[in-house]
Design an enzyme around this catalytic site. Structure first.
Site, PDB file in Angstrom:
ATOM      1  N   SER A  19      78.101  32.478 -41.512  1.00  0.00           N
ATOM      2  CA  SER A  19      78.980  31.316 -41.433  1.00  0.00           C
ATOM      3  C   SER A  19      79.382  31.109 -39.982  1.00  0.00           C
ATOM      4  O   SER A  19      79.532  32.069 -39.225  1.00  0.00           O
ATOM      5  CB  SER A  19      80.224  31.537 -42.288  1.00  0.00           C
ATOM      6  N   TYR A  32      87.352  37.193 -43.713  1.00  0.00           N
ATOM      7  CA  TYR A  32      86.098  36.449 -43.888  1.00  0.00           C
ATOM      8  C   TYR A  32      85.365  36.352 -42.549  1.00  0.00           C
ATOM      9  O   TYR A  32      84.161  36.594 -42.470  1.00  0.00           O
ATOM     10  CB  TYR A  32      86.400  35.058 -44.438  1.00  0.00           C
ATOM     11  N   ALA A  33      86.100  36.003 -41.482  1.00  0.00           N
ATOM     12  CA  ALA A  33      85.491  35.878 -40.160  1.00  0.00           C
ATOM     13  C   ALA A  33      84.895  37.210 -39.707  1.00  0.00           C
ATOM     14  O   ALA A  33      83.796  37.253 -39.142  1.00  0.00           O
ATOM     15  CB  ALA A  33      86.524  35.386 -39.150  1.00  0.00           C
ATOM     16  N   SER A  35      83.789  39.690 -41.600  1.00  0.00           N
ATOM     17  CA  SER A  35      82.596  40.029 -42.382  1.00  0.00           C
ATOM     18  C   SER A  35      81.399  39.195 -41.950  1.00  0.00           C
ATOM     19  O   SER A  35      80.276  39.698 -41.868  1.00  0.00           O
ATOM     20  CB  SER A  35      82.858  39.879 -43.875  1.00  0.00           C
TER      21      SER A  35
END
Length: 89
Positions: A19, A32-33, A35
């Protein structure tokens, strides 16, 4: 997958889905960032290891993709998607 590519000796590819948040971060998404940044590092190492066997690794760090869920109506506060009612329909 990578072991099979190396054993075959004929090359091949591995694609990791990441992402853009892994590169630029996002408010409220620290975990999240982190990972997704890890996925990018994994891909870079994977590419170096598979290069010896004519294989490659690729990382897709797309931005936001527009889906029907983004334009779906928001449900009244307190209505869970798993409860009977409009969210089920």
């Amino acid at each position: 997958v990578a072991r099979a590519l190396v054993a075959a000796g004929t090359g091949g590819s591995v694609v990791h889905v990441g992402s853009i948040v892994g590169k630029v971060g996002n408010l409220g998404q620290t975990n999240y960032a982190a990972s997704k940044a890890g996925v990018e590092g994994l891909t870079r190492s994977c590419a170096k290891e598979l290069a010896r066997s004519q294989g490659w690794c690729r990382w897709d760090g797309s931005g936001t993709l527009r889906t029907w869920r983004m334009s779906a109506p928001s449900w009244p506060r307190g209505t869970a998607a798993t409860s009977p009612g409009p969210a089920w329909r």
